[in-house]
Design a protein around this motif. Structure first.
Motif, mmCIF file in Angstrom:
data_model
loop_
_atom_site.group_PDB
_atom_site.id
_atom_site.type_symbol
_atom_site.label_atom_id
_atom_site.label_comp_id
_atom_site.label_asym_id
_atom_site.label_seq_id
_atom_site.Cartn_x
_atom_site.Cartn_y
_atom_site.Cartn_z
ATOM 1 N N ALA A 160 -115.153 48.990 -24.717
ATOM 2 C CA ALA A 160 -116.252 49.188 -23.758
ATOM 3 C C ALA A 160 -117.087 50.414 -24.109
ATOM 4 C CB ALA A 160 -115.718 49.293 -22.326
ATOM 5 N N THR A 161 -117.393 50.552 -25.377
ATOM 6 C CA THR A 161 -118.174 51.713 -25.818
ATOM 7 C C THR A 161 -119.670 51.407 -25.940
ATOM 8 O OG1 THR A 161 -117.836 51.180 -28.154
ATOM 9 C CG2 THR A 161 -116.218 52.642 -27.118
ATOM 10 N N MET A 162 -120.104 50.267 -25.414
ATOM 11 C CA MET A 162 -121.521 49.902 -25.482
ATOM 12 C C MET A 162 -122.276 50.646 -24.383
ATOM 13 S SD MET A 162 -123.823 48.165 -27.078
ATOM 14 C CE MET A 162 -122.976 46.824 -27.918
ATOM 15 N N ILE A 163 -122.789 51.817 -24.707
ATOM 16 C CA ILE A 163 -123.459 52.654 -23.721
ATOM 17 C C ILE A 163 -124.954 52.369 -23.675
ATOM 18 C CG2 ILE A 163 -123.861 55.042 -22.977
ATOM 19 C CD1 ILE A 163 -120.915 54.000 -22.909
ATOM 20 N N VAL A 164 -125.541 51.999 -24.813
ATOM 21 C CA VAL A 164 -126.974 51.736 -24.851
ATOM 22 C C VAL A 164 -127.245 50.238 -24.671
ATOM 23 C CG1 VAL A 164 -127.382 53.731 -26.333
ATOM 24 C CG2 VAL A 164 -126.997 51.483 -27.377
ATOM 25 N N GLU A 165 -128.483 49.921 -24.361
ATOM 26 C CA GLU A 165 -128.881 48.522 -24.174
ATOM 27 C C GLU A 165 -130.227 48.296 -24.885
ATOM 28 O OE1 GLU A 165 -129.319 45.294 -20.519
ATOM 29 O OE2 GLU A 165 -128.713 47.353 -20.106
ATOM 30 N N PRO A 166 -130.206 48.195 -26.209
ATOM 31 C CA PRO A 166 -131.435 48.056 -26.980
ATOM 32 C C PRO A 166 -131.921 46.603 -26.999
ATOM 33 C CG PRO A 166 -129.591 48.031 -28.458
ATOM 34 C CD PRO A 166 -129.023 48.198 -27.068
ATOM 35 N N ASP A 167 -132.977 46.370 -27.765
ATOM 36 C CA ASP A 167 -133.508 45.011 -27.900
ATOM 37 C C ASP A 167 -132.720 44.195 -28.922
ATOM 38 O OD1 ASP A 167 -135.807 45.547 -26.155
ATOM 39 O OD2 ASP A 167 -136.491 46.837 -27.790
ATOM 40 N N PHE A 168 -132.233 44.858 -29.978
ATOM 41 C CA PHE A 168 -131.546 44.168 -31.071
ATOM 42 C C PHE A 168 -130.252 44.903 -31.439
ATOM 43 C CE2 PHE A 168 -136.033 43.180 -31.395
ATOM 44 C CZ PHE A 168 -136.031 41.809 -31.587
ATOM 45 N N TYR A 169 -129.278 44.120 -31.913
ATOM 46 C CA TYR A 169 -127.959 44.648 -32.255
ATOM 47 C C TYR A 169 -127.608 44.249 -33.687
ATOM 48 C CZ TYR A 169 -127.581 44.976 -27.154
ATOM 49 O OH TYR A 169 -127.809 45.267 -25.820
ATOM 50 N N PHE A 170 -127.207 45.219 -34.500
ATOM 51 C CA PHE A 170 -126.755 44.945 -35.854
ATOM 52 C C PHE A 170 -125.225 44.998 -35.863
ATOM 53 C CE2 PHE A 170 -130.843 46.899 -37.854
ATOM 54 C CZ PHE A 170 -131.591 45.878 -37.296
ATOM 55 N N ILE A 193 -127.907 40.557 -35.100
ATOM 56 C CA ILE A 193 -128.161 40.335 -36.526
ATOM 57 C C ILE A 193 -126.961 40.801 -37.340
ATOM 58 C CG2 ILE A 193 -129.714 40.862 -38.443
ATOM 59 C CD1 ILE A 193 -131.771 41.588 -36.088
ATOM 60 N N ILE A 194 -126.458 39.927 -38.198
ATOM 61 C CA ILE A 194 -125.290 40.243 -39.024
ATOM 62 C C ILE A 194 -125.747 40.937 -40.306
ATOM 63 C CG2 ILE A 194 -123.318 39.289 -40.278
ATOM 64 C CD1 ILE A 194 -123.475 36.879 -38.286
ATOM 65 N N THR A 195 -125.304 42.166 -40.486
ATOM 66 C CA THR A 195 -125.734 42.946 -41.657
ATOM 67 C C THR A 195 -124.576 43.438 -42.519
ATOM 68 O OG1 THR A 195 -125.687 45.026 -40.406
ATOM 69 C CG2 THR A 195 -127.775 43.799 -40.439
ATOM 70 N N GLY A 196 -123.371 43.550 -41.936
ATOM 71 C CA GLY A 196 -122.296 44.256 -42.620
ATOM 72 C C GLY A 196 -122.414 45.746 -42.359
ATOM 73 N N SER A 197 -121.406 46.496 -42.761
ATOM 74 C CA SER A 197 -121.410 47.945 -42.546
ATOM 75 C C SER A 197 -121.671 48.696 -43.845
ATOM 76 C CB SER A 197 -120.070 48.405 -41.974
ATOM 77 O OG SER A 197 -120.043 49.818 -41.876
ATOM 78 N N PRO A 198 -122.620 49.644 -43.834
ATOM 79 C CA PRO A 198 -122.915 50.415 -45.049
ATOM 80 C C PRO A 198 -121.771 51.327 -45.505
ATOM 81 C CG PRO A 198 -124.682 50.614 -43.430
ATOM 82 C CD PRO A 198 -123.519 49.981 -42.730
ATOM 83 N N GLU A 423 -129.350 46.828 -47.512
ATOM 84 C CA GLU A 423 -130.463 45.926 -47.818
ATOM 85 C C GLU A 423 -130.671 44.927 -46.675
ATOM 86 O OE1 GLU A 423 -131.451 42.586 -51.234
ATOM 87 O OE2 GLU A 423 -130.175 44.293 -51.770
ATOM 88 N N ARG A 424 -129.580 44.389 -46.152
ATOM 89 C CA ARG A 424 -129.691 43.437 -45.037
ATOM 90 C C ARG A 424 -130.254 44.109 -43.788
ATOM 91 N NH1 ARG A 424 -124.819 41.028 -47.486
ATOM 92 N NH2 ARG A 424 -123.542 42.562 -46.401
ATOM 93 N N ILE A 425 -129.876 45.369 -43.562
ATOM 94 C CA ILE A 425 -130.393 46.107 -42.404
ATOM 95 C C ILE A 425 -131.911 46.257 -42.517
ATOM 96 C CG2 ILE A 425 -130.483 48.391 -41.311
ATOM 97 C CD1 ILE A 425 -127.439 48.585 -41.820
ATOM 98 N N TRP A 426 -132.393 46.638 -43.693
ATOM 99 C CA TRP A 426 -133.839 46.817 -43.863
ATOM 100 C C TRP A 426 -134.597 45.503 -43.769
ATOM 101 C CZ3 TRP A 426 -136.275 50.876 -42.786
ATOM 102 C CH2 TRP A 426 -135.708 52.138 -42.966
ATOM 103 N N GLU A 427 -134.018 44.441 -44.289
ATOM 104 C CA GLU A 427 -134.653 43.126 -44.155
ATOM 105 C C GLU A 427 -134.748 42.727 -42.685
ATOM 106 O OE1 GLU A 427 -132.181 40.659 -46.572
ATOM 107 O OE2 GLU A 427 -133.150 41.254 -48.457
#
Length: 437
Positions: A160-170, A193-198, A423-427
């Motif tokens: 339950a660490t989801m403190i923010v509520e943005p428009d998009f989630y990676f 959006i599925i990006t993987g972890s850097p 790269e996936r994050i920037w795309e």
């Protein structure tokens, strides 16, 4: 890709020294917002317990200090808020109250001024956990600027660490996307959006790798020995870590008396563990254990004011490259070593003379994120002190099947190929801004 990146920096670190553009954020969120955050976490964990009929979610709660009158009053307020805003409908109101509280703050007003001046195309929050991310993201949303966040770690969502509520989630993977939807069904799946972890990308950077001879000479390691990495945990996760290190050292002492291969221990402590709890063991077995401290920079006394340096990326990569296996208690280092085709041994027994009698390693492995293990054979389990020696021999000589299982687990947790996460994050950022303009 033509993007200009400016770090909106709320840490004590000077990122300009690393060559980055930064704007300092020095105003704090309201104290009431922090109480709402605490209540939200507590109420969400209660909701998860009821929703999934699973008491494990209560184990994510940590007792609050009651040492002062002020802390007792705060705890009482949090308790009342938790009761008042229970269930999905109550939590929705609590999320709105968090944003409404910050809109009253000087911090929010300051964020709005900065955003109106800078006019960014997107605000990307690299961590979904901190309460001081609410004001910047809320201010951006109120101005019509797209916002996104990255789920910081593989174990964060059940806590339950989801403190923010943005428009998009990676997120890291399809598995994590499904987790996010299960825990927060109000989130539109198209906005996940599925990006993987850097965090795994340095493992694929061949420029960071050093020869065995170079690495050993730099860190006072014996070229005639084969090393096992003991990866330390923080004091909360593994209060008996020093005792485990002693047990491993004693097992290796016995192996070295009978085996042809001479083993040593490369000890990498948890970067935020500044305790002296290992000192006695390190002194007693100094001929066997070589501490190779993480190269993190500390500014201030808190665990979250410690920053990994560029040098530590190479240190971690070469630690994995030049050791045969890793031993720890429930760490994600299992994935780091799997990238290098090397096994992980998980400690899973109670030591004699425990530091905390209420603590049990079984509690750690009952956490929800370990249920993602496909078979349970992804690591070599150390279920007693007596098993260490034999299982170490297995890890060194015959761990191919274990490593293959670990790699399959890693692909479930983090989308493949792992080296393309940034790269996936920037795309994704490109697509978001195209969609929102």
């Amino acid at each position: 890709m033509g993007w200009e990146v400016v770090f909106w920096n709320q840490t004590p670190f000077d990122l300009t020294e690393l060559g980055y553009q930064e704007l300092k954020l020095e105003v704090k969120p309201r104290a009431y917002t922090d109480l709402l955050k605490r209540a939200k976490i507590s109420a969400e964990l209660d909701n998860f317990e009821e929703k999934f009929d699973d008491q494990v979610y209560q184990s994510y709660k940590f007792p609050s200090s009651n040492k002062s009158i002020k802390s007792k009053i705060k705890n009482a307020i949090v308790t009342q808020l938790t009761k008042a805003y229970k269930g999905e409908k109550g939590l929705q109101k609590l999320r709105e109250k968090l944003k409404a509280s910050e809109r009253k703050s000087v911090f929010y007003k300051n964020c709005k001024v900065v955003l109106e001046k800078e006019k960014p195309n997107l605000v990307f929050c690299t961590n979904q956990r901190p309460v001081n991310a609410i004001a910047p993201l809320t201010a951006a949303q109120d101005l019509g600027i797209p916002t996104s966040t990255f789920i910081f770690s593989w174990d964060n969502l059940p806590k339950a660490t989801m403190i923010v509520e943005p428009d998009f989630y990676f997120v890291w993977s399809e598995y994590m996307k499904e987790e996010l939807i299960n825990y927060y069904p109000f989130i539109d799946s198209d906005n996940i959006i599925i990006t993987g972890s850097p965090q795994f990308e340095p493992h694929f950077n061949l420029k960071l790798r050093k020869t065995r001879k170079e690495f050993f000479e730099e860190n006072n390691l014996d070229l005639n020995k084969v090393y096992i990495c003991f990866s330390g945990d923080d004091k909360t996760t593994s209060p008996d870590d020093a005792h485990y290190l002693r047990d491993v050292a004693e097992a290796i002492e016995s192996l070295n008396k009978t085996g042809e291969t001479k083993l040593g221990i490369l000890f990498r402590r948890c970067p935020v563990d500044f305790s002296d709890r290992y000192d006695t063991v390190l002194e007693k077995h100094k001929h066997l254990i070589v501490p190779v401290a993480p190269k993190w920079e500390q500014v201030g006394g808190n665990w979250n004011s410690v920053l990994p340096t560029q040098e530590d990326l190479g240190l971690q990569v070469n630690t994995i490259l030049h050791t045969k296996a890793v031993i720890n208690l429930g760490s994600s280092m299992v994935f780091d070593f799997a990238v290098f085709d090397k096994p992980c041994l998980y400690l899973k027994y109670n030591v004699e003379r425990k530091v905390d009698e209420s603590w049990n390693p079984e509690k750690v492995y009952d956490f929800v994120h370990f249920r993602s293990m496909p078979t349970g054979n992804e690591v070599i389990w150390l279920s007693s002190k007596e098993e260490i020696g034999l299982n170490l021999e297995t890890a060194i000589e015959n761990s191919h099947k274990t490593v293959e299982e670990a790699k399959y687990w890693f692909e479930k947790i983090n989308i493949s190929p792992a080296e393309n996460a940034s790269e996936r994050i920037w795309e994704a950022i490109d697509k978001i801004t195209e969609k929102c303009t």
